[in-house]
Design a protein around this motif. Structure first.
Motif, mmCIF file in Angstrom:
data_model
loop_
_atom_site.group_PDB
_atom_site.id
_atom_site.type_symbol
_atom_site.label_atom_id
_atom_site.label_comp_id
_atom_site.label_asym_id
_atom_site.label_seq_id
_atom_site.Cartn_x
_atom_site.Cartn_y
_atom_site.Cartn_z
ATOM 1 N N ILE A 46 0.896 -1.223 -0.063
ATOM 2 C CA ILE A 46 0.044 0.060 0.022
ATOM 3 C C ILE A 46 0.876 1.339 0.008
ATOM 4 N N LEU A 47 2.069 1.233 0.768
ATOM 5 C CA LEU A 47 2.916 2.498 0.974
ATOM 6 C C LEU A 47 3.452 2.612 -0.483
ATOM 7 N N TRP A 48 3.720 1.550 -1.226
ATOM 8 C CA TRP A 48 4.473 1.624 -2.531
ATOM 9 C C TRP A 48 3.565 2.203 -3.432
ATOM 10 N N LEU A 49 2.312 1.906 -3.358
ATOM 11 C CA LEU A 49 1.393 2.149 -4.364
ATOM 12 C C LEU A 49 0.943 3.537 -4.142
ATOM 13 N N ILE A 50 1.093 4.384 -2.913
ATOM 14 C CA ILE A 50 0.761 5.408 -2.497
ATOM 15 C C ILE A 50 1.824 6.501 -2.940
ATOM 16 N N PHE A 51 3.362 5.927 -2.600
ATOM 17 C CA PHE A 51 4.403 6.945 -2.815
ATOM 18 C C PHE A 51 5.159 6.553 -3.883
ATOM 19 N N LYS A 90 7.528 12.555 -5.486
ATOM 20 C CA LYS A 90 6.601 13.663 -5.270
ATOM 21 C C LYS A 90 6.050 13.703 -3.726
ATOM 22 N N ARG A 91 6.240 12.386 -3.038
ATOM 23 C CA ARG A 91 5.919 12.509 -1.580
ATOM 24 C C ARG A 91 6.966 11.678 -0.662
ATOM 25 N N ILE A 92 8.371 11.790 -1.301
ATOM 26 C CA ILE A 92 9.412 11.142 -0.439
ATOM 27 C C ILE A 92 10.697 12.278 -0.256
ATOM 28 N N GLN A 120 16.708 16.889 1.306
ATOM 29 C CA GLN A 120 16.287 17.271 0.174
ATOM 30 C C GLN A 120 14.899 16.950 0.094
ATOM 31 N N GLY A 121 14.002 18.041 -0.306
ATOM 32 C CA GLY A 121 12.502 17.757 -0.513
ATOM 33 C C GLY A 121 12.081 17.212 -1.726
ATOM 34 N N TYR A 122 10.826 17.186 -1.743
ATOM 35 C CA TYR A 122 10.256 16.448 -2.948
ATOM 36 C C TYR A 122 10.416 17.138 -4.331
ATOM 37 N N LYS A 123 10.768 16.305 -5.219
ATOM 38 C CA LYS A 123 11.070 16.999 -6.790
ATOM 39 C C LYS A 123 11.788 18.022 -6.652
ATOM 40 N N THR A 124 13.256 17.843 -6.065
ATOM 41 C CA THR A 124 14.204 19.130 -5.947
ATOM 42 C C THR A 124 15.540 18.348 -6.504
ATOM 43 N N THR A 125 16.358 19.470 -6.892
ATOM 44 C CA THR A 125 17.686 19.089 -7.294
ATOM 45 C C THR A 125 18.650 19.853 -6.335
ATOM 46 N N GLY A 172 5.743 11.873 4.364
ATOM 47 C CA GLY A 172 4.941 12.606 5.071
ATOM 48 C C GLY A 172 5.491 13.083 6.394
ATOM 49 N N ALA A 173 4.997 12.737 7.584
ATOM 50 C CA ALA A 173 5.707 13.201 8.703
ATOM 51 C C ALA A 173 6.534 11.962 9.475
#
Length: 213
Positions: A46-51, A90-92, A120-125, A172-173
């Protein structure tokens, strides 16, 4: 004459009970274990499908070599490079808790540095900058010496840089894991003493290999 009475010893079932009870406990334990494995497996799925995690990508995008002289088995060197780190998720998010960078030439370690940690945040370089300078004993013979002489004539050297990381992931948190991926970057860099590259030689951006295990 009084009739004869035959005495029958009562049968004991203690051993049978012990076996049955022990077998029942084992079966119950096995069922619980299987149930836990199934629940954990479903949670991971489920976590893999979500993230939908994707690998972080490392690339050497710039490198400058201004000194590379071998004198009496002592290599005098000075070079700098930039490594771009792309997190496509997008979420990690990624916590880089430890960053150990090493410059390597012909399978011999020239210098090691520890770089400051960062998140390093989401979708960043992000960009990791390394500068290696100093001198180091370098023993070359046979094929290694032949390759060094050829590279010296061409003015372009084949270098390696390794990153030994300790990272955590942020969902997430929630922060999980203490992973230790190893990044290996192999690249060719032209020697430049006046800020310009050897004629006809331009550094090309190079991707790095990542071993997460």
């Amino acid at each position: 004459m009084a009739g004869k009475h035959t005495y029958h010893r009562p049968e004991h079932h203690h051993n049978h009970c012990r076996c049955s009870c022990g077998g029942g406990r084992f079966i119950t334990f096995l069922k619980i274990l299987i149930a836990i494995i199934i629940v954990v497996g479903l949670a991971v799925l489920i976590l893999w499908l979500i993230f939908r995690p994707n690998k972080v990508k490392f690339n050497v995008t710039d490198a400058k070599l201004t000194q590379f002289n071998l004198i009496d088995n002592q290599l005098h060197f000075n070079f700098a490079l930039n490594v771009t780190v792309r997190n496509p998720n997008k979420r990690i998010g990624v916590y880089y808790d430890t960053i150990e960078s090493s410059a390597i030439y012909k399978n011999q370690r020239l210098q090691t540095q520890w770089l400051p940690p960062f998140y390093q945040g989401y979708k960043t370089t992000a960009v990791i900058s390394c500068v290696f300078s100093g001198q180091q004993l370098l023993l070359l013979a046979g094929q290694g010496l032949t390759e060094f002489n050829a590279e010296r004539v061409a003015g372009v050297y084949e270098m390696n840089m390794e990153l030994n990381l300790r990272i955590r992931l942020k969902f997430g948190a929630v922060r999980v894991g203490k992973f230790k991926p190893k990044v290996n970057c192999e690249f060719k860099v032209p020697l430049s003493s006046d800020g310009s590259s050897v004629v006809g030689s331009v550094f090309e951006s190079t991707g790095c290999d990542i071993d997460y295990w």
